[in-house]
Design a protein around this motif. Structure first.
Motif, mmCIF file in Angstrom:
data_model
loop_
_atom_site.group_PDB
_atom_site.id
_atom_site.type_symbol
_atom_site.label_atom_id
_atom_site.label_comp_id
_atom_site.label_asym_id
_atom_site.label_seq_id
_atom_site.Cartn_x
_atom_site.Cartn_y
_atom_site.Cartn_z
ATOM 1 N N ASP A 1 0.807 -1.228 0.000
ATOM 2 C CA ASP A 1 0.000 0.000 0.000
ATOM 3 C C ASP A 1 0.837 1.273 0.000
ATOM 4 O O ASP A 1 0.327 2.357 -0.268
ATOM 5 C CB ASP A 1 -0.906 0.032 1.248
ATOM 6 C CG ASP A 1 -1.952 -1.076 1.206
ATOM 7 O OD1 ASP A 1 -2.218 -1.574 0.085
ATOM 8 O OD2 ASP A 1 -2.463 -1.460 2.279
ATOM 9 N N VAL A 2 2.120 1.119 0.332
ATOM 10 C CA VAL A 2 2.951 2.318 0.422
ATOM 11 C C VAL A 2 3.136 2.908 -0.966
ATOM 12 O O VAL A 2 3.362 2.190 -1.929
ATOM 13 C CB VAL A 2 4.336 1.953 1.010
ATOM 14 C CG1 VAL A 2 5.210 3.191 1.131
ATOM 15 C CG2 VAL A 2 4.185 1.281 2.356
ATOM 16 N N HIS A 3 2.984 4.225 -1.060
ATOM 17 C CA HIS A 3 3.217 4.860 -2.358
ATOM 18 C C HIS A 3 3.709 6.291 -2.188
ATOM 19 O O HIS A 3 3.501 6.922 -1.139
ATOM 20 C CB HIS A 3 1.950 4.824 -3.208
ATOM 21 C CG HIS A 3 0.797 5.532 -2.563
ATOM 22 N ND1 HIS A 3 -0.038 4.929 -1.662
ATOM 23 C CD2 HIS A 3 0.371 6.806 -2.675
ATOM 24 C CE1 HIS A 3 -0.952 5.789 -1.244
ATOM 25 N NE2 HIS A 3 -0.722 6.937 -1.831
ATOM 26 N N ILE A 4 4.348 6.774 -3.216
ATOM 27 C CA ILE A 4 4.850 8.147 -3.203
ATOM 28 C C ILE A 4 3.661 9.088 -3.249
ATOM 29 O O ILE A 4 2.705 8.865 -3.991
ATOM 30 C CB ILE A 4 5.833 8.364 -4.380
ATOM 31 C CG1 ILE A 4 7.130 7.604 -4.051
ATOM 32 C CG2 ILE A 4 6.104 9.850 -4.620
ATOM 33 C CD1 ILE A 4 8.111 7.511 -5.179
ATOM 34 N N GLY A 5 3.691 10.123 -2.414
ATOM 35 C CA GLY A 5 2.579 11.059 -2.334
ATOM 36 C C GLY A 5 1.640 10.741 -1.185
ATOM 37 O O GLY A 5 0.750 11.538 -0.847
#
Lengths: 381, 410, 152, 147
Positions: free
Chosen positions: D119-123
């Motif tokens: 689930d980790v994402h940039i932004g």
């Protein structure tokens, strides 16, 4: 070389312990230099660092210094040697026509941070000398001192006299680290013995120090200062690494470097044409030895020259009127500090150390055990 | 400004993990001998020497002093350059300026690393040892499990953030990193001076190597190598007398960003994949070389890629393609030796990394392509202009060199 | 910009970095010679000078030195110093007793060999003294086999 | 090629008396006891540094103006660790984030918690999870958790 590249300003500082970080010292010197010249960091086309991993205790020792030097998002490089070589690279870059200004930043926090003698220990061959553990910077220098004294039949007193002159000059100089007011030959002779014939006061002291210096092309120099000091000539040379193969009583690589620098500067008779010398003599015997190699003293006549006062601030060939490296040796910065001292002299700003009217100066810097590698600059106004 | 040409190149006979047979200066002397053989010059022809490596990797201070007798330097000016990963190209640039300045006519640039003599992890950690110690006292967790400043990334450290950010902004996937790594290992198999060679490398094979820290796998990481590279440069007048064909320097440029302020917590202002210095240095180099459209004018590129994603990332940063386009060029096979924009046909740093030589080898490999002397890894198209890129520091130094097959009009 | 101790952190780094050096074939030959109590040098094919310990290049002639020569075990003290200090990790410390280091010429064409000179009062050492090699009882091909020199 | 003997030598890092910049770190640690983040701002260009820096690297001037910084921010980059620094596999993948806190112009790194690697994402928006017992240590900020 014609008047193509000039030194337009500098800031320097040294002390036994500057009580600071490399980053702060870098910022302080460069910010101060920019303020002196009324410029900001965008006026510097390229920055050349002179720092050393083994002195700073880190890989890529200038890695945190780009920001404090104002080189963020700008052109920079590093010469890992004595600072005088970084200055030469700055001159070379300006001469190429690519850059109109170049700053040199040289640092050595060897008084407060690290034992300075390790610097040379790490230069020795790890597969021989570092295994044998006989050679170190001081024992090597002692061989050189004895070899030099023996060649010309000088007495060991010469070392005391050379050191006394340097230390007295240093005491009068606000930029120096080691201050022994009224230092005498007797005092030097009674300091503790290290390796015979060298005693404590014949050897450089551990020193913190640094210097930031701005160089510029002829055109740009006129805009930046009324008192440009010109780089008229420069030369450099290296000799064999193996002590047992070197003629320690002479410095052939200094003589070669000087010959190159004098030729470029159009100097035919250095004794007559040069007004003063700033020599990176790390040990007392090196000052007359190197002065002979630079063609400033007659070989075999060093005792007379020192005793007659010829080499003093008021003499006809002042050697290290600043006090030289016996007054402070922030390794990596020493050669550029010698340069700054010569600039003070040529601008007539050397205060109590001023030699009188000076128009041409020679500056020397060294690297390696017993000055294996030497660099020479000729400066003029 | 004078024109400067590459007139001789010498490598050690091999670049491998461990040269157990020779000591440091003995290894360096092999490359020096080869450069003399290659150029037909003798020590008497050399006016000055430039010397570069990362000295903490071998624990020898100012190693040019120990090497002086082995590099034909006695009685000559020798300048030692050290700028981290970029050292090789920084030394090359210094050699270039020695000649461009008019002070010297023939200059030899000597670079090396014998990484097996030290611990490379330790050498790299040496950049920030005191900071790490101070931060440990302040409570930093070096395993990356908790707390502020917990870097993570395993042995790939901060690089994994760069790769992750690059993938996000370019639209490329980890499979593209696998594919570029495979291409370079295949290229390396054709280069006698490459270290990690795999003629059968495929993206699938690379994808089977374990992840260190997303998106970096073992298969994306450079080796540590022992080797030396020597390059002899000459002024236009001298080169005309010495060689029929030379590779000519059209531009050099470099730029520094900032690491951190001396602690481990705060980072540079920009994204780690933004690599502003690469953009600035490339722009400067194009301007100096009179290049208006690098995409059309540059035929060949050597990228400094300690990690495989950097080939793609830096191609975009230096303007050789649009942002998000590099992995598409890769998919179309255009980055291959047979492609429209061949890159790292030497195998790149990801296949061979004797650090002091790595940025220099980017230049010498471009020169070999221009001269048509790259042998089995010679690209199919004709190379008139080539660009070499170097990278180092704590991700903040970039160097660029542009070479061409004829002298620049001054 | 004033700084004080409070402006910085002074971390203690309790470790030293260790390096592993390959000694190469020339130093290997030198140490192998020790096993037979021999002091070897390499001779330059161009100028005839002998480097001791041996090495690959004659820096002056830029020639590879392939010929190994055995040097005499007796020579002349060309230069010396009496040490009153020792350096331990760069720190100067007083030596227990003064000691002599000498640069010794074993052959007219050979480079000077640095070694300890024992068995002589440090205040009576003189340039030109004849000295001879003293070996350890058990030689094993190591740096310390050639233990010191003493008056001949 | 014949193998030759190995000898050792050291670089004595233990002989150094290092001094490194402590101005920003020390000030920040003191304030972290109160679950607050303190940096500083360049009075000329407005760049905000966390931890505080003694000079502005853009303007190259000394800077003094303190700036309190939000403990909420945006993920600028991230990585998921699968092996430790020596290359040994980890039991559980580990999330590490590079975060630009609101109002700051620099990024800081830290562990990510309460988030699945996929689930980790940039932004992504995150906030600081403070330790209950704070002692003026970098671990007062335990991790970043989803906002």
């Amino acid at each position: 070389m014609d008047k193509k590249v000039a030194i337009v300003g500098f800031r320097m500082k040294s002390a036994p312990d500057l009580v600071t970080t490399r980053e702060r010292l870098t910022f302080e010197l460069t910010r101060g230099l920019f303020d002196d010249l009324g410029i900001d960091r965008t006026a510097v086309d390229t920055t050349i660092f002179s720092t050393n991993d083994f002195l700073d205790g880190r890989t890529i020792s200038n890695v945190f210094l780009d920001g404090p030097a104002g080189a963020y998002m700008r052109d920079e490089s590093k010469v890992e040697m004595d600072g005088i070589n970084a200055l030469m690279y700055a001159v070379i870059r300006i001469l190429s026509g690519q850059y109109s200004t170049a700053m040199v930043v040289a640092l050595g926090l060897t008084g407060s941070q690290v034992s300075p003698y390790l610097h040379v220990e790490y230069q020795l061959s790890p597969v021989y000398d570092r295994q044998m553990r006989l050679l170190n910077e001081l024992s090597a220098a002692a061989f050189q001192a004895r070899s030099y004294l023996a060649r010309y039949g000088y007495s060991e007193k010469l070392l005391d006299e050379v050191a006394a002159q340097a230390l007295s000059n240093a005491a009068a100089n606000p930029n120096q680290a080691r201050k022994i007011p009224g230092a005498s030959a007797e005092q030097v002779a009674s300091s503790s013995p290290y390796y015979e014939p060298l005693r404590e006061l014949h050897c450089y002291p551990p020193t913190d120090g640094g210097c930031a210096m701005l160089l510029a092309s002829a055109e740009r120099a006129k805009e930046l200062t009324d008192k440009p000091v010109w780089v008229l000539g420069m030369g450099q040379s290296i000799e064999t690494f193996y002590l047992g193969e070197r003629d320690l009583a002479k410095s052939p690589s200094t003589a070669q470097a000087a010959q190159r620098a004098y030729e470029m500067a159009g100097i035919r008779d250095p004794k007559a044409e040069i007004d003063l010398a700033e020599i990176s003599a790390l040990f007392a015997h090196q000052e007359p030895l190197l002065a002979e190699a630079l063609g400033l003293l007659e070989e075999g006549k060093a005792e007379e020259a020192y005793r007659s006062g010829d080499t003093a601030i008021s003499g006809k060939m002042p050697l290290n009127p600043s006090g030289g490296a016996l007054g402070g040796h922030p390794i990596s910065a020493t050669g550029i500090i010698r340069t700054a001292e010569a600039v003070r002299q040529l601008r007539g700003e050397a205060g109590d150390n001023q030699v009188g009217k000076a128009e041409v100066a020679v500056v020397h810097g060294q690297d390696g055990p017993c000055a294996q590698q030497n660099a020479v600059l000729v400066l003029g106004i | 400004m004078r024109n400067v040409a590459i007139v001789g190149i010498g490598y050690t006979p091999v670049f491998v993990s461990k040269r157990r047979d020779v000591c440091i200066p003995e290894m360096i002397s092999e490359a020096v001998e080869n450069a003399f053989k290659d150029s037909g010059l003798t020590p008497a022809d050399i006016d000055a020497v430039v010397f570069g490596n990362m000295q903490t990797f071998e624990g020898v201070n100012l190693p040019h002093l120990w090497s002086a007798d082995y590099i034909a330097s006695l009685g000559k000016p020798v300048m030692r350059i050290a700028t981290g990963g970029t050292t090789g190209m920084s030394a090359f640039h210094a050699g270039y300026y020695h000649i461009a300045s008019g002070l010297h006519d023939v200059v030899m640039v000597v670079t090396y690393e014998k990484q097996s003599e030290g611990d490379s992890q330790v050498g790299l950690m040496g950049i920030i040892t005191p900071e790490i110690m101070a931060m440990l006292a302040a409570g930093i967790d070096v395993t990356g499990q908790k707390g502020m400043g917990a870097i993570g990334g395993g042995s790939a450290g901060g690089i994994s953030y760069q790769a992750s950010s690059y993938l996000h902004h370019s639209g490329a996937g980890i499979e593209h990193i696998d594919a570029i790594a495979a291409m370079e290992r295949r290229n390396a198999a054709k280069n006698p001076y490459a270290h990690l060679k795999d003629p059968e490398a495929t993206a699938e094979k690379i994808a089977q190597t374990p992840l260190i820290s997303w998106p970096i796998r073992f298969g994306h990481v450079c080796p540590t190598s022992d080797g030396a590279t020597v390059c002899i440069l000459a002024s236009e007048e001298k080169a005309a007398k010495l060689v029929d064909k030379a590779a000519w320097v059209w531009a050099v440029a470099n730029c520094a960003s900032d690491a951190t302020t001396g602690n481990l917590i705060e980072g540079i202002i920009t994204d780690p994949a933004e690599q502003m210095p690469a953009q600035i240095a490339a722009r400067q180099a194009y301007e100096r070389a009179g290049i208006e459209d690098p995409k059309k004018e540059i035929d060949y590129v050597e990228i400094y890629n300690g990690f495989a994603h950097q080939t793609l990332m830096f191609l975009e940063r230096i303007g050789m393609c649009e942002v998000g386009e590099a992995h598409k060029l890769l998919e179309k096979g255009e980055l291959e030796m047979s492609g429209r924009l061949p890159v790292n046909s030497s195998g790149g740093v990801v296949s061979t990394n004797a650090i002091g030589t790595s940025a220099m080898n980017r230049v010498t490999e471009c020169a070999l392509q221009i001269l048509g002397r790259a042998g089995e890894h010679q690209v199919e198209k004709e190379v008139h202009k080539a660009l070499a890129h170097g990278w180092g520091g704590l991700m903040q130094y970039v160097t660029i060199t542009i070479l061409a097959d004829k002298p620049k009009k001054l | 910009m004033e700084t004080s101790e409070a402006t910085f952190i002074t971390p203690v780094v309790p470790m030293d970095f260790t390096y592993n050096y390959r000694i190469g074939p020339y130093m290997t030959r030198y140490l192998e010679g020790f096993k037979e109590r021999k002091i070897l040098g390499s001779r330059c094919p161009a100028c005839g000078r002998i480097a001791v310990p041996p090495r690959k290049y004659c820096g002056v002639c830029n020639k590879v030195m392939e010929e190994m020569v055995e040097l005499p075990q007796e020579g002349t003290l060309e230069n010396f110093t009496v040490g009153h200090v020792i350096l331990e990790k760069g720190q100067l410390k007083a030596a227990d007793a003064p000691y002599v280091l000498g640069l010794i010429r074993l052959d007219e064409k050979a480079s000077l060999l640095l070694h300890r000179v024992e068995g002589v009062d440090p205040s009576r050492v003189e340039k030109g003294m004849k000295v001879k090699a003293v070996w350890k009882e058990d030689v094993e091909g190591d740096y310390g086999d050639l233990d010191h020199f003493e008056p001949a | 090629m014949e193998e030759t003997r190995v000898v050792n030598a050291t670089w004595d890092i233990s002989t150094f008396k290092f001094r490194i910049e402590g101005f920003g770190i020390n000030n920040m640690l003191k304030k972290m006891k109160e679950a607050k983040l303190l940096g500083n701002r360049c009075h000329q260009c407005g760049t905000v540094y966390l931890p505080a820096n003694f000079y502005c690297r853009k303007c190259h001037i000394a800077i003094h103006e303190p700036a309190e910084i939000s403990d909420h921010g945006e993920v600028m980059s991230y990585t998921i660790g699968y092996a430790d620094v020596r290359g040994n596999p980890l039991d559980e993948p580990r999330v590490s984030l590079m975060v630009k806190l609101d109002g700051s112009d620099t990024w800081i790194m830290g562990a990510g918690e309460d988030m699945k690697p996929e689930d980790v994402h940039i932004g992504m928006r995150v906030k600081v999870k403070w330790a209950e017992q704070r002692v003026g240590n970098l671990q007062d900020m335990e991790s970043f958790i989803p906002e």
